[in-house]
Design an enzyme around this catalytic site. Structure first.
Site, PDB file in Angstrom:
ATOM      1  N   THR A 196      41.713  38.062  32.845  1.00 30.02           N
ATOM      2  CA  THR A 196      42.348  36.744  32.723  1.00 30.02           C
ATOM      3  C   THR A 196      43.799  36.703  33.224  1.00 30.02           C
ATOM      4  OG1 THR A 196      40.992  36.375  30.768  1.00 30.02           O
ATOM      5  CG2 THR A 196      42.875  34.910  31.059  1.00 30.02           C
ATOM      6  N   ASN A 233      45.174  31.384  37.469  1.00 32.13           N
ATOM      7  CA  ASN A 233      44.462  32.603  37.893  1.00 32.13           C
ATOM      8  C   ASN A 233      43.317  32.304  38.862  1.00 32.13           C
ATOM      9  OD1 ASN A 233      42.744  31.463  36.078  1.00 32.13           O
ATOM     10  ND2 ASN A 233      42.859  33.109  34.553  1.00 32.13           N
ATOM     11  N   LYS A 267      39.739  26.989  40.906  1.00 34.68           N
ATOM     12  CA  LYS A 267      40.648  26.073  40.206  1.00 34.68           C
ATOM     13  C   LYS A 267      41.628  25.437  41.200  1.00 34.68           C
ATOM     14  CE  LYS A 267      40.368  28.707  35.834  1.00 34.68           C
ATOM     15  NZ  LYS A 267      41.111  29.585  34.887  1.00 34.68           N
ATOM     16  N   TYR A 286      34.961  24.061  28.116  1.00 31.49           N
ATOM     17  CA  TYR A 286      35.533  25.176  27.358  1.00 31.49           C
ATOM     18  C   TYR A 286      35.071  25.220  25.902  1.00 31.49           C
ATOM     19  CZ  TYR A 286      38.301  26.922  31.215  1.00 31.49           C
ATOM     20  OH  TYR A 286      38.684  27.487  32.411  1.00 31.49           O
ATOM     21  N   ARG A 337      41.889  37.949  41.085  1.00 31.87           N
ATOM     22  CA  ARG A 337      43.085  37.637  40.298  1.00 31.87           C
ATOM     23  C   ARG A 337      44.162  38.712  40.447  1.00 31.87           C
ATOM     24  NH1 ARG A 337      39.840  35.834  34.827  1.00 31.87           N
ATOM     25  NH2 ARG A 337      39.623  33.600  35.250  1.00 31.87           N
ATOM     26  N   GLU A 348      26.911  26.453  31.185  1.00 36.72           N
ATOM     27  CA  GLU A 348      27.926  25.907  32.090  1.00 36.72           C
ATOM     28  C   GLU A 348      27.286  25.326  33.351  1.00 36.72           C
ATOM     29  OE1 GLU A 348      31.585  28.844  30.705  1.00 36.72           O
ATOM     30  OE2 GLU A 348      30.797  29.044  32.722  1.00 36.72           O
ATOM     31  N   HIS A 391      37.519  30.332  37.670  1.00 34.46           N
ATOM     32  CA  HIS A 391      36.791  30.508  36.410  1.00 34.46           C
ATOM     33  C   HIS A 391      35.474  31.185  36.744  1.00 34.46           C
ATOM     34  CE1 HIS A 391      34.574  29.802  32.745  1.00 34.46           C
ATOM     35  NE2 HIS A 391      33.567  29.399  33.518  1.00 34.46           N
ATOM     36  N   ARG A 398      32.259  38.622  37.374  1.00 33.98           N
ATOM     37  CA  ARG A 398      33.426  38.906  36.508  1.00 33.98           C
ATOM     38  C   ARG A 398      34.201  40.110  37.039  1.00 33.98           C
ATOM     39  NH1 ARG A 398      35.055  35.358  32.225  1.00 33.98           N
ATOM     40  NH2 ARG A 398      35.402  37.077  30.798  1.00 33.98           N
TER      41      ARG A 398
HETATM   42  P1  ADP Z   1      38.688  33.792  31.484  1.00 32.09           P
HETATM   43  O1  ADP Z   1      38.947  32.632  32.414  1.00 32.09           O
HETATM   44  O2  ADP Z   1      39.201  35.085  32.053  1.00 32.09           O
HETATM   45  O3  ADP Z   1      37.257  33.885  30.990  1.00 32.09           O
HETATM   46  P2  ADP Z   1      39.434  32.684  28.882  1.00 32.09           P
HETATM   47  O4  ADP Z   1      38.101  32.040  28.754  1.00 32.09           O
HETATM   48  O5  ADP Z   1      39.911  33.542  27.756  1.00 32.09           O
HETATM   49  O6  ADP Z   1      39.600  33.553  30.208  1.00 32.09           O
HETATM   50  O7  ADP Z   1      40.533  31.551  29.107  1.00 32.09           O
HETATM   51  C1  ADP Z   1      40.264  30.454  29.942  1.00 32.09           C
HETATM   52  C2  ADP Z   1      41.470  30.151  30.800  1.00 32.09           C
HETATM   53  O8  ADP Z   1      42.545  29.704  29.974  1.00 32.09           O
HETATM   54  C3  ADP Z   1      42.048  31.337  31.567  1.00 32.09           C
HETATM   55  O9  ADP Z   1      41.367  31.614  32.755  1.00 32.09           O
HETATM   56  C4  ADP Z   1      43.476  30.887  31.789  1.00 32.09           C
HETATM   57  O10 ADP Z   1      43.586  30.005  32.896  1.00 32.09           O
HETATM   58  C5  ADP Z   1      43.790  30.101  30.520  1.00 32.09           C
HETATM   59  N1  ADP Z   1      44.460  30.889  29.469  1.00 32.09           N
HETATM   60  C6  ADP Z   1      43.880  31.822  28.664  1.00 32.09           C
HETATM   61  N2  ADP Z   1      44.776  32.322  27.787  1.00 32.09           N
HETATM   62  C7  ADP Z   1      45.948  31.682  28.029  1.00 32.09           C
HETATM   63  C8  ADP Z   1      47.272  31.748  27.455  1.00 32.09           C
HETATM   64  N3  ADP Z   1      47.569  32.563  26.442  1.00 32.09           N
HETATM   65  N4  ADP Z   1      48.222  30.954  27.956  1.00 32.09           N
HETATM   66  C9  ADP Z   1      47.953  30.113  28.971  1.00 32.09           C
HETATM   67  N5  ADP Z   1      46.737  29.986  29.551  1.00 32.09           N
HETATM   68  C10 ADP Z   1      45.751  30.769  29.101  1.00 32.09           C
END
Ligand code: ADP
Length: 208
Positions: free
Chosen positions: A129, A160, A18, A58, A140, A174, A163, A123
């Site tokens: 996350t 973080n 990112k 997403y 992370r 994806e 992705h 992962r």
């Molecule tokens: P991951 O990237 O760990 O698979 P998710 O798919 O749940 O997580 O979420 C996608 C991305 O959205 C996260 O990596 C993070 O950057 C952002 N995100 C998720 N939850 C939140 C939140 N509550 N507030 C702000 N950003 C969030």
């Protein structure tokens, strides 16, 4: 076209470094972590994604909005904090808006990594996350310090660094979203042999 793995070693997953990962000059460190476990890089490009690319990414999985909303609520509740809403979908729509802003703010690197259990291994190396609670030793957990609470205070996405696809099905969708077939390269590297050859009996002996 969907890539159908014929052996465990052919599983593929999508990783995106990112914009904060690039700005923090962590490209080499991040790639190194996936590379050193034995995964093979089969596709890579640097780009500034469009808003449409990000919101489609997403929402490829119809269940993502509900899941991300629920996970966020749990992230607050587990720490004894009050979530911004009790409605997962309301939270998720706000997260998506912030994610679009975050991921279009600068260049990203999209990559496809291949190898046994690529999705789960990536992962594991990437970590959970929320950097505040992701394990030490993960990308992370080691390189960034953001939290649900801080991103909520500042009305922005959690930063973080990367992705990583969440399941084999998600990875297939994806990869198709970010890459054409021609952009992915099927090749072997020397370490494939020591990782995957059923028989290691030809190590000893003269170089031919
Ligand atoms: P991951 O990237 O760990 O698979 P998710 O798919 O749940 O997580 O979420 C996608 C991305 O959205 C996260 O990596 C993070 O950057 C952002 N995100 C998720 N939850 C939140 C939140 N509550 N507030 C702000 N950003 C969030």
């Amino acid at each position: 076209m969907t890539h159908t793995p014929t052996h465990h070693k052919d599983e593929r997953t999508l990783v995106i470094i990112k914009p904060d990962g690039i700005q923090r000059t962590l490209i080499g460190e991040i790639i190194g972590r996936y590379e050193r476990i034995g995964l093979k890089l089969v596709g890579m490009k640097l780009m500034v994604p469009t808003e449409d690319m990000v919101s489609k990414h997403y929402t490829l999985d119809a269940g993502w909005l509900q899941a991300v909303g629920e996970k966020s609520i749990k992230g607050f509740v587990d720490k004894g904090q009050t979530p911004p809403s009790t409605d997962p979908l309301e939270i998720a729509h706000s997260i998506l808006g912030r994610l679009v802003k975050y991921l279009t703010s600068g260049p990203v690197i999209a990559m496809v990594w291949q190898g046994a259990h690529a999705v789960k291994i990536v992962r594991k190396i990437t970590g959970g996350t929320e950097p505040l609670t992701s394990d030490v030793g993960t990308i992370r957990g080691d390189f960034v310090l953001d939290s649900y609470q801080m991103s909520e205070t500042d009305n922005r996405s959690i930063r973080n660094l990367v992705h990583a696809s969440g399941s084999v099905k998600e990875a297939e969708d994806e990869i198709e979203h970010w890459f054409t077939d021609e952009e992915l390269v099927d090749y072997s590297i020397v370490s494939d042999k020591i990782l995957y050859a059923p028989d290691m009996s030809d190590i000893l002996g003269k170089v031919k």
